[in-house]
Design a protein around this motif. Structure first.
Motif, PDB file in Angstrom:
ATOM      1  N   GLY A  96      17.727  19.858  72.714  1.00 31.56           N
ATOM      2  CA  GLY A  96      17.178  21.212  72.760  1.00 31.56           C
ATOM      3  C   GLY A  96      17.931  22.208  71.885  1.00 31.56           C
ATOM      4  O   GLY A  96      17.342  23.166  71.388  1.00 31.56           O
ATOM      5  N   THR A  98      19.354  21.691  68.880  1.00 30.71           N
ATOM      6  CA  THR A  98      18.915  21.565  67.488  1.00 30.71           C
ATOM      7  C   THR A  98      17.467  22.013  67.341  1.00 30.71           C
ATOM      8  O   THR A  98      17.112  22.732  66.386  1.00 30.71           O
ATOM      9  N   THR A 157      17.417   7.330  71.224  1.00 26.84           N
ATOM     10  CA  THR A 157      17.991   7.789  72.497  1.00 26.84           C
ATOM     11  C   THR A 157      18.946   6.739  73.085  1.00 26.84           C
ATOM     12  O   THR A 157      19.545   6.974  74.128  1.00 26.84           O
ATOM     13  N   MET A 164      24.349  11.984  80.610  1.00 32.74           N
ATOM     14  CA  MET A 164      23.479  12.984  79.988  1.00 32.74           C
ATOM     15  C   MET A 164      22.002  12.569  80.107  1.00 32.74           C
ATOM     16  O   MET A 164      21.124  13.404  80.266  1.00 32.74           O
ATOM     17  N   ALA A 255      21.604  21.125  81.467  1.00 36.75           N
ATOM     18  CA  ALA A 255      20.923  20.012  82.140  1.00 36.75           C
ATOM     19  C   ALA A 255      21.486  19.768  83.546  1.00 36.75           C
ATOM     20  O   ALA A 255      20.729  19.533  84.504  1.00 36.75           O
TER      21      ALA A 255
HETATM   22  P1  NAD Z   1      21.816  19.608  73.509  1.00 34.84           P
HETATM   23  O1  NAD Z   1      20.766  19.608  72.486  1.00 34.84           O
HETATM   24  O2  NAD Z   1      22.779  20.743  73.528  1.00 34.84           O
HETATM   25  O3  NAD Z   1      22.658  18.250  73.378  1.00 34.84           O
HETATM   26  C1  NAD Z   1      23.880  18.101  74.075  1.00 34.84           C
HETATM   27  C2  NAD Z   1      24.849  17.261  73.224  1.00 34.84           C
HETATM   28  O4  NAD Z   1      24.375  15.911  73.193  1.00 34.84           O
HETATM   29  C3  NAD Z   1      24.927  17.720  71.772  1.00 34.84           C
HETATM   30  O5  NAD Z   1      26.250  17.603  71.321  1.00 34.84           O
HETATM   31  C4  NAD Z   1      24.044  16.728  71.050  1.00 34.84           C
HETATM   32  O6  NAD Z   1      24.382  16.545  69.714  1.00 34.84           O
HETATM   33  C5  NAD Z   1      24.284  15.464  71.853  1.00 34.84           C
HETATM   34  N1  NAD Z   1      23.185  14.497  71.790  1.00 34.84           N
HETATM   35  C6  NAD Z   1      21.868  14.767  71.813  1.00 34.84           C
HETATM   36  N2  NAD Z   1      21.174  13.635  71.742  1.00 34.84           N
HETATM   37  C7  NAD Z   1      22.065  12.624  71.654  1.00 34.84           C
HETATM   38  C8  NAD Z   1      21.942  11.199  71.561  1.00 34.84           C
HETATM   39  N3  NAD Z   1      20.760  10.597  71.585  1.00 34.84           N
HETATM   40  N4  NAD Z   1      23.070  10.484  71.490  1.00 34.84           N
HETATM   41  C9  NAD Z   1      24.277  11.079  71.516  1.00 34.84           C
HETATM   42  N5  NAD Z   1      24.464  12.409  71.628  1.00 34.84           N
HETATM   43  C10 NAD Z   1      23.366  13.172  71.685  1.00 34.84           C
HETATM   44  O7  NAD Z   1      21.250  19.451  75.006  1.00 34.84           O
HETATM   45  P2  NAD Z   1      19.771  19.579  75.605  1.00 34.84           P
HETATM   46  O8  NAD Z   1      19.942  19.519  77.071  1.00 34.84           O
HETATM   47  O9  NAD Z   1      18.825  18.646  74.952  1.00 34.84           O
HETATM   48  O10 NAD Z   1      19.304  21.038  75.176  1.00 34.84           O
HETATM   49  C11 NAD Z   1      19.773  22.184  75.848  1.00 34.84           C
HETATM   50  C12 NAD Z   1      19.310  23.433  75.124  1.00 34.84           C
HETATM   51  O11 NAD Z   1      17.903  23.380  74.920  1.00 34.84           O
HETATM   52  C13 NAD Z   1      19.579  24.715  75.901  1.00 34.84           C
HETATM   53  O12 NAD Z   1      19.999  25.720  75.014  1.00 34.84           O
HETATM   54  C14 NAD Z   1      18.227  25.037  76.507  1.00 34.84           C
HETATM   55  O13 NAD Z   1      18.093  26.414  76.789  1.00 34.84           O
HETATM   56  C15 NAD Z   1      17.306  24.571  75.424  1.00 34.84           C
HETATM   57  N6  NAD Z   1      15.939  24.238  75.906  1.00 34.84           N
HETATM   58  C16 NAD Z   1      14.914  25.004  75.450  1.00 34.84           C
HETATM   59  C17 NAD Z   1      13.615  24.737  75.853  1.00 34.84           C
HETATM   60  C18 NAD Z   1      12.476  25.560  75.330  1.00 34.84           C
HETATM   61  O14 NAD Z   1      11.321  25.269  75.612  1.00 34.84           O
HETATM   62  N7  NAD Z   1      12.747  26.590  74.561  1.00 34.84           N
HETATM   63  C19 NAD Z   1      13.354  23.662  76.730  1.00 34.84           C
HETATM   64  C20 NAD Z   1      14.425  22.894  77.179  1.00 34.84           C
HETATM   65  C21 NAD Z   1      15.730  23.181  76.749  1.00 34.84           C
END
Ligand code: NAD
Length: 353
Positions: A96, A98, A157, A164, A255
């Motif tokens: 999320g 990125t 993934t 996570m 999360a």
């Molecule tokens: P994230 O994108 O911050 O990822 C967390 C960490 O995990 C990062 O360091 C990332 O590089 C790493 N990572 C991601 N995928 C990986 C993989 N396959 N293997 C190894 N490492 C990996 O976490 P998230 O929970 O996906 O996103 C959270 C953010 O997204 C928050 O800012 C939230 O507010 C936002 N979000 C927005 C919406 C929307 O609709 N606008 C919906 C959901 C979440």
């Protein structure tokens, strides 16, 4: 029952399947683009570089500074990279954070976006952007924010750490749970929500047994698409409001906060909307909140807010903030009941309903 609803399908192209990231170049060209800036977090810079190599002459390079909660100063820096590289689209590889950066660029430029999600957060299929400036997170919605193409490749993934994967999966399930009772739900959103919950019910315990189980990875990502889609389609309520408060004002991790709150917010609303939440009781047994609590315990997901570093005193302030502005929820909310809800989540006790 009188059946009334409005329904709007999403304009996004969804591409799903193991190895589908190999089609990235075709999709950039289908968008009539030829210079894609690849985005990632610092942690996933290596993967972004490989994707950029794969794009070859279609790549405008990599910007690997995406940060949780989309800080505006990072977006400003990314905008400079977009301009100097003359990028004509962005490719967001990651979770999320990125995706949020790609959306922030699209919001400012209307550049097309291709997203390759690697978590289950669901942002890639919503027209919603949350950004942070001066310690405040604000949310905007708009058609230019919705990514044009999403490529779900479960192989990407495989490296998502198990802890996570579980919290991200529960985060996605929370979108589906609130979609089931959303005021503006429609038959398609309810079907997608129930199917998304079923996909995670199946896949998360399988990932606990073997986090490299390819079928479970595909099922979880399929669930993420379904749950993210309903998040982007219908309105959310108490659960998302409280998680926004805790993340925004107390900096709790995104999360994990969703994962811990889910059984409690569902349990809080269960008495008001028993028929709407019946799919959860059918899937997870017991009552909806208790069933989700037992599921999260079974997969050893985090269960108590106190483990995230929140103090009991924080709960007073959090219940104040979460009830400051009125919003719709199936069960009316007030400060006393929300304070109790937070106490239960802080202690990690099993909801009754
Ligand atoms: P994230 O994108 O911050 O990822 C967390 C960490 O995990 C990062 O360091 C990332 O590089 C790493 N990572 C991601 N995928 C990986 C993989 N396959 N293997 C190894 N490492 C990996 O976490 P998230 O929970 O996906 O996103 C959270 C953010 O997204 C928050 O800012 C939230 O507010 C936002 N979000 C927005 C919406 C929307 O609709 N606008 C919906 C959901 C979440």
């Amino acid at each position: 029952m009188t059946r009334t609803f409005t329904y709007r399908g999403s304009a996004a192209h969804i591409v799903f399947g193991a190895g589908k990231r190999s089609e990235i170049g075709d999709w950039v060209e289908k968008l009539s683009c030829s210079n894609a800036l690849v985005l990632s977090t610092p942690h996933q810079e290596g993967d972004a570089a490989r994707l950029s190599d794969q794009l070859g002459s279609l790549s405008a390079g990599v910007f690997a500074k995406a940060t949780m909660h989309t800080p505006v100063d990072v977006t400003d820096e990314a905008m400079e990279a977009v301009k100097s590289a003359r990028a004509d689209c962005v490719v967001s590889l990651g979770g999320g954070s990125t995706t949020g950066l790609g959306k922030a660029i699209a919001y400012r430029t209307d550049l097309p976006q291709v997203v390759i999600p690697t978590t289950y957060a669901g942002s890639e299929v919503t027209p919603i952007l949350g950004q942070t400036e001066g310690g405040r997170k604000t949310t905007v919605r708009g058609d230019s924010i919705l990514p044009e193409v999403v490529i779900y490749d479960p192989e990407l993934t495989m490296g998502l750490p198990l802890s996570m994967s579980l919290t991200s999966g529960l985060n996605a399930m929370a979108h589906a749970a609130e979609a089931l009772y959303a005021q503006d739900r429609n038959p398609v959103s309810s079907l997608m929500a129930a199917e998304g919950l079923a996909a995670f019910k199946q896949s998360l315990p399988a990932l606990v047994a073997d986090s490299s189980d390819a079928d479970a990875r595909a099922d979880a990502l399929y669930g993420a698409w379904l749950c993210g889609t309903v998040l982007g389609t219908v309105g959310m309520a108490l659960h998302h409001k409280i998680c926004h408060t805790l993340g925004g004002s107390f900096d709790t991790p995104h999360a994990e906060t969703h994962a811990i709150m889910l059984p409690h917010t569902v349990g809080f609303n269960a008495g008001a909307v028993p028929a709407e939440l019946q799919p959860i009781a059918d899937l997870f047994g017991a009552t909806p909140g208790a069933g989700l609590f037992d599921f999260s315990k079974e997969i050893s997901a985090p269960q108590a807010l106190k483990d995230l570093g929140l103090t009991e005193a924080d709960l007073d302030r959090a219940s104040e903030i979460a009830t400051e502005a009125p919003y719709w929820n199936p069960r009316p909310i007030d400060r006393v009941s929300i304070r109790q809800l937070l106490q239960d989540a802080w202690e990690g006790s099993r909801p009754a309903l």
